[in-house]
Design an enzyme around this catalytic site. Sequence first.
Site, short mmCIF file in Angstrom:
data_model
loop_
_atom_site.label_atom_id
_atom_site.label_comp_id
_atom_site.label_asym_id
_atom_site.label_seq_id
_atom_site.Cartn_x
_atom_site.Cartn_y
_atom_site.Cartn_z
N CYS A 4 0.42 -1.14 0.12
CA CYS A 4 -0.13 0.03 0.04
C CYS A 4 0.81 1.22 0.72
O CYS A 4 1.46 1.42 0.42
CB CYS A 4 -0.52 0.18 1.42
SG CYS A 4 -2.15 1.39 1.23
N ASP A 30 -0.78 16.07 -2.19
CA ASP A 30 -0.58 15.46 -3.46
C ASP A 30 0.16 15.78 -4.61
O ASP A 30 0.15 16.17 -4.66
CB ASP A 30 -2.00 15.48 -3.89
CG ASP A 30 -2.95 14.76 -4.21
OD1 ASP A 30 -3.92 13.26 -4.06
OD2 ASP A 30 -1.94 13.80 -5.87
N HIS A 98 -6.37 3.14 0.53
CA HIS A 98 -6.10 3.58 2.16
C HIS A 98 -7.17 4.71 1.98
O HIS A 98 -6.63 5.81 1.37
CB HIS A 98 -5.11 3.86 2.11
CG HIS A 98 -4.32 3.70 3.22
ND1 HIS A 98 -2.99 3.06 3.83
CD2 HIS A 98 -4.76 4.88 4.01
CE1 HIS A 98 -2.71 3.93 5.33
NE2 HIS A 98 -3.82 4.79 5.52
N HIS A 100 -8.67 7.71 2.11
CA HIS A 100 -7.81 9.48 2.28
C HIS A 100 -8.89 10.16 2.27
O HIS A 100 -9.20 10.32 1.34
CB HIS A 100 -7.20 8.98 1.12
CG HIS A 100 -7.58 8.72 0.17
ND1 HIS A 100 -7.29 7.70 -0.14
CD2 HIS A 100 -7.40 9.20 -0.70
CE1 HIS A 100 -7.35 7.63 -1.83
NE2 HIS A 100 -8.06 9.30 -2.33
P1 AMP Z 1 -8.58 8.67 -5.59
O1 AMP Z 1 -8.18 9.47 -6.71
O2 AMP Z 1 -9.46 9.27 -4.13
O3 AMP Z 1 -8.21 7.14 -4.44
O4 AMP Z 1 -7.09 9.50 -4.79
C1 AMP Z 1 -5.57 9.18 -4.80
C2 AMP Z 1 -4.83 10.68 -4.99
O5 AMP Z 1 -3.25 10.37 -3.89
C3 AMP Z 1 -4.72 11.14 -5.91
O6 AMP Z 1 -5.18 12.16 -6.35
C4 AMP Z 1 -2.72 11.28 -6.50
O7 AMP Z 1 -2.59 11.85 -7.12
C5 AMP Z 1 -2.13 10.96 -5.03
N1 AMP Z 1 -1.02 10.22 -4.94
C6 AMP Z 1 -1.18 9.45 -5.76
N2 AMP Z 1 0.63 8.65 -5.01
C7 AMP Z 1 0.87 9.67 -4.11
C8 AMP Z 1 1.92 9.91 -3.68
N3 AMP Z 1 3.00 9.11 -3.81
N4 AMP Z 1 2.35 11.00 -3.13
C9 AMP Z 1 1.31 11.70 -2.94
N5 AMP Z 1 0.02 11.76 -3.13
C10 AMP Z 1 -0.50 10.56 -4.47
ZN ZN Z 2 -2.23 1.39 3.36
#
Ligand code: AMP
Ligand code: ZN
Length: 114
Positions: A4, A30, A98, A100
């Site tokens: 994850c 993000d 996960h 968020h």
């Molecule tokens: P969701 O589409 O609601 O699942 O949002 C996932 C978010 O995680 C997206 O806005 C991505 O840009 C962000 N994301 C993915 N990988 C990372 C990372 N390594 N660091 C920070 N944000 C991330």
């Molecule tokens: Zn997790």
Amino acid sequence: MGECIFCKIVNKQIPSEIVYEDEHVCAFKDINPTAPVHILVVPKQHIESLNHLDNSHKELIGHIFVVAKELSDRFGVKEKGFRIVVNCGEDGGQTVNHLHFHLLGGRKFSWPAG
Ligand code: AMP
Ligand code: ZN
């Protein structure tokens, strides 16, 4: 939870720009922001999605909202307003499994969301 990506961020196994952390919660920028302020607030505990919540998580979820509100103040969007988004499941647009909370601010958002 070995693979994850948000657990790895929480555990500092991969780099991210962490802006807040306490015993239960971690918040970081993000990587692909969709607004001038785009912060993700996550529980340190691996919870896959809103679909996986139960009554034991009530306090945690309340705490996450208070943290998000405090971050909205710190990042200067509290007065003008902001949006908190939780995507859940495939139709909800969830891409990281996960739980968020997106804290979005610094521009106007439309409603209804597309
Ligand atoms: P969701 O589409 O609601 O699942 O949002 C996932 C978010 O995680 C997206 O806005 C991505 O840009 C962000 N994301 C993915 N990988 C990372 C990372 N390594 N660091 C920070 N944000 C991330
Ligand atoms: Zn997790």
